[in-house]
Design an enzyme around this catalytic site. Structure first.
Site, PDB file in Angstrom:
ATOM      1  N   HIS A  75       0.867  -1.180   0.000  1.00 23.23           N
ATOM      2  CA  HIS A  75       0.000   0.000   0.000  1.00 23.23           C
ATOM      3  C   HIS A  75       0.909   1.237   0.000  1.00 23.23           C
ATOM      4  O   HIS A  75       1.807   1.340   0.835  1.00 23.23           O
ATOM      5  CB  HIS A  75      -0.899   0.022   1.247  1.00 23.23           C
ATOM      6  CG  HIS A  75      -1.908  -1.100   1.278  1.00 23.23           C
ATOM      7  ND1 HIS A  75      -2.797  -1.272   2.297  1.00 23.23           N
ATOM      8  CD2 HIS A  75      -2.158  -2.088   0.401  1.00 23.23           C
ATOM      9  CE1 HIS A  75      -3.553  -2.332   2.059  1.00 23.23           C
ATOM     10  NE2 HIS A  75      -3.184  -2.849   0.906  1.00 23.23           N
ATOM     11  N   ARG A  91      -4.534   4.360   2.410  1.00 21.35           N
ATOM     12  CA  ARG A  91      -5.840   4.442   3.064  1.00 21.35           C
ATOM     13  C   ARG A  91      -5.703   3.803   4.437  1.00 21.35           C
ATOM     14  O   ARG A  91      -4.866   2.935   4.641  1.00 21.35           O
ATOM     15  CB  ARG A  91      -6.912   3.786   2.190  1.00 21.35           C
ATOM     16  CG  ARG A  91      -7.020   2.312   2.367  1.00 21.35           C
ATOM     17  CD  ARG A  91      -8.193   1.555   1.719  1.00 21.35           C
ATOM     18  NE  ARG A  91      -9.217   2.159   0.942  1.00 21.35           N
ATOM     19  CZ  ARG A  91      -9.485   1.826  -0.328  1.00 21.35           C
ATOM     20  NH1 ARG A  91      -8.767   0.942  -0.973  1.00 21.35           N
ATOM     21  NH2 ARG A  91     -10.492   2.397  -0.958  1.00 21.35           N
ATOM     22  N   THR A  92      -6.482   4.295   5.372  1.00 20.45           N
ATOM     23  CA  THR A  92      -6.540   3.653   6.678  1.00 20.45           C
ATOM     24  C   THR A  92      -7.684   2.653   6.632  1.00 20.45           C
ATOM     25  O   THR A  92      -8.811   3.005   6.293  1.00 20.45           O
ATOM     26  CB  THR A  92      -6.766   4.696   7.784  1.00 20.45           C
ATOM     27  OG1 THR A  92      -5.659   5.606   7.773  1.00 20.45           O
ATOM     28  CG2 THR A  92      -6.848   4.041   9.151  1.00 20.45           C
ATOM     29  N   HIS A  93      -7.360   1.397   6.903  1.00 20.22           N
ATOM     30  CA  HIS A  93      -8.390   0.354   6.882  1.00 20.22           C
ATOM     31  C   HIS A  93      -9.098   0.270   8.225  1.00 20.22           C
ATOM     32  O   HIS A  93      -8.507   0.518   9.282  1.00 20.22           O
ATOM     33  CB  HIS A  93      -7.755  -1.007   6.556  1.00 20.22           C
ATOM     34  CG  HIS A  93      -7.371  -1.160   5.122  1.00 20.22           C
ATOM     35  ND1 HIS A  93      -6.152  -0.741   4.641  1.00 20.22           N
ATOM     36  CD2 HIS A  93      -8.039  -1.677   4.053  1.00 20.22           C
ATOM     37  CE1 HIS A  93      -6.099  -0.990   3.333  1.00 20.22           C
ATOM     38  NE2 HIS A  93      -7.219  -1.558   2.955  1.00 20.22           N
ATOM     39  N   GLU A 139     -12.133 -14.373   4.565  1.00 24.69           N
ATOM     40  CA  GLU A 139     -13.365 -15.054   4.954  1.00 24.69           C
ATOM     41  C   GLU A 139     -13.155 -16.569   5.042  1.00 24.69           C
ATOM     42  O   GLU A 139     -12.273 -17.120   4.392  1.00 24.69           O
ATOM     43  CB  GLU A 139     -14.469 -14.796   3.901  1.00 24.69           C
ATOM     44  CG  GLU A 139     -14.902 -13.372   3.795  1.00 24.69           C
ATOM     45  CD  GLU A 139     -13.833 -12.482   3.163  1.00 24.69           C
ATOM     46  OE1 GLU A 139     -13.117 -12.953   2.255  1.00 24.69           O
ATOM     47  OE2 GLU A 139     -13.703 -11.326   3.605  1.00 24.69           O
ATOM     48  N   SER A 166     -12.477  -2.871   2.597  1.00 22.11           N
ATOM     49  CA  SER A 166     -12.425  -1.399   2.543  1.00 22.11           C
ATOM     50  C   SER A 166     -13.648  -0.862   1.816  1.00 22.11           C
ATOM     51  O   SER A 166     -14.643  -1.556   1.647  1.00 22.11           O
ATOM     52  CB  SER A 166     -11.145  -0.952   1.827  1.00 22.11           C
ATOM     53  OG  SER A 166     -11.199  -1.286   0.452  1.00 22.11           O
ATOM     54  N   ASN A 219      -7.862 -12.294  -6.352  1.00 22.05           N
ATOM     55  CA  ASN A 219      -7.913 -13.721  -5.993  1.00 22.05           C
ATOM     56  C   ASN A 219      -9.362 -14.189  -5.963  1.00 22.05           C
ATOM     57  O   ASN A 219     -10.262 -13.395  -5.704  1.00 22.05           O
ATOM     58  CB  ASN A 219      -7.284 -13.941  -4.601  1.00 22.05           C
ATOM     59  CG  ASN A 219      -7.981 -13.124  -3.526  1.00 22.05           C
ATOM     60  OD1 ASN A 219      -7.697 -11.946  -3.321  1.00 22.05           O
ATOM     61  ND2 ASN A 219      -8.929 -13.745  -2.846  1.00 22.05           N
TER      62      ASN A 219
HETATM   63  I1  8IG Z   1      -6.645  -8.243  -2.212  1.00 25.20           I
HETATM   64  O1  8IG Z   1     -10.500 -12.552  -0.648  1.00 25.20           O
HETATM   65  C1  8IG Z   1      -8.103  -9.097  -1.163  1.00 25.20           C
HETATM   66  N1  8IG Z   1      -8.688  -8.435  -0.193  1.00 25.20           N
HETATM   67  N2  8IG Z   1     -12.158  -9.788   2.594  1.00 25.20           N
HETATM   68  N3  8IG Z   1     -11.326 -11.192   0.952  1.00 25.20           N
HETATM   69  C2  8IG Z   1     -11.301 -10.003   1.603  1.00 25.20           C
HETATM   70  N4  8IG Z   1     -10.468  -9.036   1.298  1.00 25.20           N
HETATM   71  C3  8IG Z   1      -9.606  -9.252   0.293  1.00 25.20           C
HETATM   72  C4  8IG Z   1      -9.570 -10.438  -0.431  1.00 25.20           C
HETATM   73  C5  8IG Z   1     -10.487 -11.464  -0.080  1.00 25.20           C
HETATM   74  N5  8IG Z   1      -8.601 -10.322  -1.342  1.00 25.20           N
END
Ligand code: 8IG
Length: 276
Positions: A70, A92-94, A193, A212, A235
Site C-alpha cells: 500500500h 488508506r486507513t483500513h 473469509e 475497505s 484472488n
Molecule cells: I486483495 O478474498 C483481497 N482483499 N475480505 N477477501 C477479503 N479481502 C480481500 C480479499 C479477499 N482479497
C-alpha cells in the site's frame, strides 16, 4: 471501537489537511480524488504530470500505511491536456487497523475539503465468480457493509441509493464495454473469509469481498461527492478456488494487472474531466 469521541471535529481535521495540501502543491482546489488500493499503486502514472508528492505522515490526520504494497504519499497531478487536478491518496486507513471510522473517512473528507467533487475508490478484493480471473477489474454497482459500523455521527440519515454513480459507471463501460459490475461486500478483516462466509456473501447478493471502500463511500456521499468504485479481483474468494489464499499471490496478481488497469483508470478520469 468506533472512536468518535475525540473532541476535534473531523471536518476541521480535513480542512487542516486540505490547507496543507493546497499550500504544499500550490494548487488551491483539486477536482477529482483517487484512493488507490491493493494492486492500484501505479495506477496514477498515466493521469498526467505530478505537481507535488507529499508523504502522508506530513499531512494532518493521515498516518503511514500498515501493509507493504500500500503506497504512502498524497500526490497532486495535473490531468493530461486539461487544467484539472487530481488528488491521489496512495494510502488508506483500513477499518481493521482499529483506529476507528474517523481515521477511515479522513482521506475522503480531505478530498471534499480540497474541493473535489468526484471520488474514485479502488481496491483489491476477492471474487465470487470463478470466471473473474485474478487481474479482472470490476465496477462496484452497490455494496453491503458488514462492518456493523458507519462513518456518520449522530442522526445523519443519508440516502445511499445510486451511491456508485450510474453516470460514471456508464462512462467506464463506454471506455471498456467488456467491464462487468458487481456488489462489493465489506467484511471487517484482517483475516480473509471462511468458505461459509463467502457462501453467505453470495447468497445475500454479493459478487466481491473485501476489507475497505464501503465506509469511505458512505462518508463521500455525506460530503456530496460523486463516486466511482472499481475493484481489482486479485484472488478467488476462499472456497471459490481449491487453493488457499496467500498475500504474496494477491500482490503478484495486482502487479501483473497494473499496466492494463492503470490505463483503464486514466482513460476514465481524463474522459470524465473533459466532459465536466
Ligand atoms: I486483495 O478474498 C483481497 N482483499 N475480505 N477477501 C477479503 N479481502 C480481500 C480479499 C479477499 N482479497
Amino acid at each position: 471501537m468506533s472512536k468518535k469521541t475525540d473532541s476535534v471535529n473531523p471536518t476541521e481535521v480535513a480542512r487542516a489537511a486540505a490547507d496543507v495540501i493546497a499550500k504544499r502543491s500550490q494548487v488551491p482546489t483539486h477536482d477529482i480524488a483517487l484512493v488507490l488500493g491493493s494492486g492500484w499503486a501505479s495506477a496514477a502514472e498515466h493521469l498526467g504530470e505530478v505537481v507535488c508528492e507529499i508523504p502522508a505522515g506530513e499531512v494532518p490526520g493521515f498516518r503511514a500505511p500498515a501493509v507493504a504494497g500500500h503506497g504512502a504519499a498524497i500526490t497532486s497531478i495535473r490531468i493530461a491536456d486539461t487544467d484539472a487536478h487530481a488528488l491521489v491518496l496512495g494510502s488508506r486507513t483500513h477499518y481493521y487497523e482499529g483506529h476507528g471510522v474517523r481515521a477511515v473517512a479522513h482521506g475522503v473528507r480531505t478530498a471534499a475539503a480540497a474541493g473535489c467533487s468526484t471520488l474514485v475508490l479502488t481496491n483489491g478484493c476477492g471474487g465470487l465468480h470463478e470466471e473473474w480471473e485474478p487481474g479482472t477489474p470490476v465496477l462496484i454497482r452497490d455494496h453491503i457493509n458488514l462492518t456493523g459500523d458507519s462513518p456518520l455521527e449522530g442522526a445523519t440519515f443519508v440516502d445511499l441509493t445510486d451511491l456508485y454513480s450510474p453516470r460514471l459507471r456508464a462512462l467506464a463501460r463506454r471506455i471498456d464495454p467488456s467491464v462487468e459490475e458487481g456488489v462489493y461486500v465489506q467484511f471487517r478483516g484482517p483475516h480473509y473469509e471462511t468458505p461459509a462466509e463467502v457462501s453467505m456473501a453470495r447468497i445475500i447478493g454479493g459478487d466481491l469481498v473485501g476489507m475497505s471502500t464501503t465506509l469511505e463511500a458512505i462518508a463521500a456521499r455525506e460530503a456530496g461527492l460523486e463516486i466511482l468504485g472499481i475493484s481489482l479481483v486479485t484472488n478467488p474468494a476462499a472456497g471459490i478456488s481449491p487453493i488457499p489464499l496467500d498475500h504474496a499471490d494477491v500482490i503478484a496478481a495486482g502487479k501483473a494487472a497494473a499496466p492494463r488497469i492503470s490505463r483503464f483508470l486514466a482513460d476514465i478520469v481524463i474522459a470524465h474531466v473533459k466532459e465536466n
